[in-house]
Design an enzyme around this catalytic site. Structure first.
Site, PDB file in Angstrom:
ATOM      1  N   LYS A  21       0.835  -1.207   0.000  1.00 44.80           N
ATOM      2  CA  LYS A  21       0.000   0.000   0.000  1.00 44.80           C
ATOM      3  C   LYS A  21       0.870   1.258   0.000  1.00 44.80           C
ATOM      4  O   LYS A  21       0.650   2.177  -0.796  1.00 44.80           O
ATOM      5  CB  LYS A  21      -0.900  -0.053   1.243  1.00 44.80           C
ATOM      6  CG  LYS A  21      -1.829   1.108   1.438  1.00 44.80           C
ATOM      7  CD  LYS A  21      -2.954   0.737   2.391  1.00 44.80           C
ATOM      8  CE  LYS A  21      -2.651   1.008   3.852  1.00 44.80           C
ATOM      9  NZ  LYS A  21      -2.544   2.429   4.190  1.00 44.80           N
ATOM     10  N   ASP A 312       1.645  -0.677  12.158  1.00 46.90           N
ATOM     11  CA  ASP A 312       0.470  -1.205  11.456  1.00 46.90           C
ATOM     12  C   ASP A 312       0.173  -2.660  11.825  1.00 46.90           C
ATOM     13  O   ASP A 312      -0.933  -3.151  11.593  1.00 46.90           O
ATOM     14  CB  ASP A 312       0.670  -1.115   9.932  1.00 46.90           C
ATOM     15  CG  ASP A 312       0.617   0.330   9.442  1.00 46.90           C
ATOM     16  OD1 ASP A 312       0.082   1.191  10.161  1.00 46.90           O
ATOM     17  OD2 ASP A 312       1.111   0.586   8.330  1.00 46.90           O
ATOM     18  N   LYS A 339      -5.091   6.286  14.390  1.00 40.90           N
ATOM     19  CA  LYS A 339      -5.115   5.576  13.103  1.00 40.90           C
ATOM     20  C   LYS A 339      -6.564   5.558  12.584  1.00 40.90           C
ATOM     21  O   LYS A 339      -7.388   6.341  13.033  1.00 40.90           O
ATOM     22  CB  LYS A 339      -4.528   4.174  13.264  1.00 40.90           C
ATOM     23  CG  LYS A 339      -3.031   4.175  13.568  1.00 40.90           C
ATOM     24  CD  LYS A 339      -2.236   4.688  12.387  1.00 40.90           C
ATOM     25  CE  LYS A 339      -0.746   4.746  12.669  1.00 40.90           C
ATOM     26  NZ  LYS A 339       0.002   5.390  11.576  1.00 40.90           N
TER      27      LYS A 339
HETATM   28  C1  S3P Z   1       2.414   4.974   6.080  1.00 38.75           C
HETATM   29  C2  S3P Z   1       2.988   5.372   7.252  1.00 38.75           C
HETATM   30  C3  S3P Z   1       2.425   5.034   8.570  1.00 38.75           C
HETATM   31  C4  S3P Z   1       1.465   3.862   8.479  1.00 38.75           C
HETATM   32  C5  S3P Z   1       0.494   3.989   7.359  1.00 38.75           C
HETATM   33  C6  S3P Z   1       1.220   4.120   6.031  1.00 38.75           C
HETATM   34  C7  S3P Z   1       3.050   5.409   4.814  1.00 38.75           C
HETATM   35  O1  S3P Z   1       1.733   6.160   9.074  1.00 38.75           O
HETATM   36  O2  S3P Z   1       0.770   3.703   9.688  1.00 38.75           O
HETATM   37  O3  S3P Z   1      -0.345   2.840   7.292  1.00 38.75           O
HETATM   38  O4  S3P Z   1       2.697   4.872   3.758  1.00 38.75           O
HETATM   39  O5  S3P Z   1       3.901   6.300   4.869  1.00 38.75           O
HETATM   40  P1  S3P Z   1       2.529   7.355   9.802  1.00 38.75           P
HETATM   41  O6  S3P Z   1       3.527   7.850   8.857  1.00 38.75           O
HETATM   42  O7  S3P Z   1       1.495   8.398  10.101  1.00 38.75           O
HETATM   43  O8  S3P Z   1       3.093   6.743  11.036  1.00 38.75           O
END
Ligand code: S3P
Length: 425
Positions: A21, A312, A339
């Site tokens: 993702k 995550d 989240k």
């Molecule tokens: C992500 C960073 C994380 C993660 C999210 C995806 C990303 O969030 O929890 O599912 O793709 O950079 P944060 O950067 O807010 O910690």
């Protein structure tokens, strides 16, 4: 949508996962501001990454989706003003990263999202973008929708106050448009897919001890790239293999970027039998096959930078903690509260429904080990990772469970329930 999950005795076979993702979002955005065509194979099938593509389309990128994703980029200065509000759906990554790009555009844009996204904090990206010269308005000063009045951004030297790859990426994407060098300093290492992808698309970026330096106004070129399978999705099956009596599962083509693969070190460290096979490199990312078998799991503790690295995966690790010998302690996880749902609360709620003990704190939780899961009516609360984590818990229950709002899984992994049914018996 409600799903019924029956208890399982075995997990076996092999699975191929949709694209990561995080990486998909970055490729979708960078391909749109590159010059020329990009072909993105194994792009995430999840709704979040589709939101990114739809936003980029609304900004003028020509995107074809037919299994693979083909993007005709508009060049760094080729985006056009969107006709209406850009819909980020459930995706915090879309909103926070895209805000970086939009801060530098010579037009005004508005970014909105669903109910969950509308409750998530945006002050963390507004502060650096305002320092760079953009004007960002938000509901109550910090919540979506965001109105961004972009323009000439200036390079800044920014130290992240929260360990967030999304905030880091937001600043770097805005920095693409600034003259000179934008520097982001991170107190804890977070996922570095933006840095790797920027380099792949042709930007000049240097990394040394916690500081990332990007030279502005590069010429980005379209690329053919393969998105590695999503390790955070693999986590559900790695845990599933420990919830049943017998398991031998291979997960193919999974992303093993070191900023993400601390999950594997942690699992191996608490006793999970894991093998990493056929390791290769693609587009600057590492990819390989994982073989996991059933084994006794000790349990352990997660804190500090390990918490940030596993953020995550914590809901499904909480489930694993309950069947481990010694249980699981999680500290320094205040970010879980902001989240897609308050994941400390939604994990605890479902644990209680299954008769499993958990003690929660403002920034963490403790799950004692050697517990039994009881059949129950469960709820995703609209959160994809809660839907999937508790489907895995249901495999070890003493009867069938039903999960309300199970369709939320399609935010990152629409094939999740089909895949689970294929490997669990
Ligand atoms: C992500 C960073 C994380 C993660 C999210 C995806 C990303 O969030 O929890 O599912 O793709 O950079 P944060 O950067 O807010 O910690």
């Amino acid at each position: 949508m409600r799903e019924r999950i029956s208890p399982a005795k075995t997990i076996s076979g092999s699975v191929h996962l949709p694209g990561d993702k995080s990486i998909s979002h970055r490729y979708g955005m960078l391909a749109s501001i590159a010059e020329g065509t990009s072909a993105l194979r194994n792009y995430s099938t999840g709704a979040d990454c589709r939101s990114t593509l739809e936003c980029m389309r609304a900004l003028g990128a020509d995107i074809r989706i037919d299994g693979d994703v083909t993007v005709e980029g508009r060049g760094l200065n080729g985006l056009r003003a969107p006709a209406s509000e850009l819909d980020c759906g459930n995706s915090g990554s879309t909103m926070r990263m895209l805000a970086g790009l939009l801060a530098a555009q010579p037009f005004e844009s508005r970014l909105g999202g669903d109910e969950s996204l509308s409750r998530r904090p945006m002050g963390r990206i507004m502060a650096p973008l305002e320092q760079m010269g953009a004007r960002v308005e938000a509901r109550d000063g910090r919540y979506p929708p965001l109105t961004i009045r972009g323009g000439n951004v200036r390079a800044i030297d920014y130290t992240l106050p929260v360990a967030s790859a999304q905030v880091k990426s937001c600043v770097l994407l805005a920095g693409l448009y600034a003259e000179g060098q934008t520097i982001v300093r991170e107190p804890m290492r977070t996922r570095d897919h933006t840095e790797i992808a920027l380099q792949e698309f042709g930007a000049e970026i240097e990394r040394s001890r916690g500081a990332i330096t990007l030279t502005g106004r590069p010429q980005l070129r379209g690329r053919d790239l393969v998105v590695p399978g999503d390790l955070s999705s693999a986590a559900f099956f790695l845990v599933a293999a420990q919830m049943v009596a017998d398991a031998d599962l291979t997960i193919e083509g999974v992303g093993l970027n070191p900023t993400r693969s601390r999950l594997l070190d942690f699992l191996a460290g608490i006793g999970v039998r894991l093998q990493v096979l056929d390791v290769q490199q693609t587009g600057g990312e590492i990819i390989g096959n994982l073989r996991v078998r059933r084994s006794p799991v000790r349990g352990g503790s997660i804190e500090g930078d390990l918490t940030a690295a596993l953020i995550d995966e914590l809901p499904v690790l909480a489930v694993l903690g309950a069947v481990s010998d010694e249980g699981l302690v999680v500290k320094d996880a205040g970010e879980l509260r902001v989240k897609e749902t308050d994941r400390i609360a939604t994990v605890a709620d479902n644990m209680a429904r299954m008769g499993v003990k958990i003690e929660t704190r403002a920034d963490g939780f403790t799950v004692p080990g050697k517990q039994k899961f009881h059949a129950a009516q469960l709820d995703s609360f609209g959160d994809h990772r809660i839907a999937m984590a508790f489907s895995i818990a249901a495999l070890a229950a003493d009867g069938p469970c039903e999960i309300e709002g199970a369709g939320a899984a399609s935010v990152s992994f629409p094939e999740f329930f089909d895949t689970l049914r294929r490997i669990a018996a």
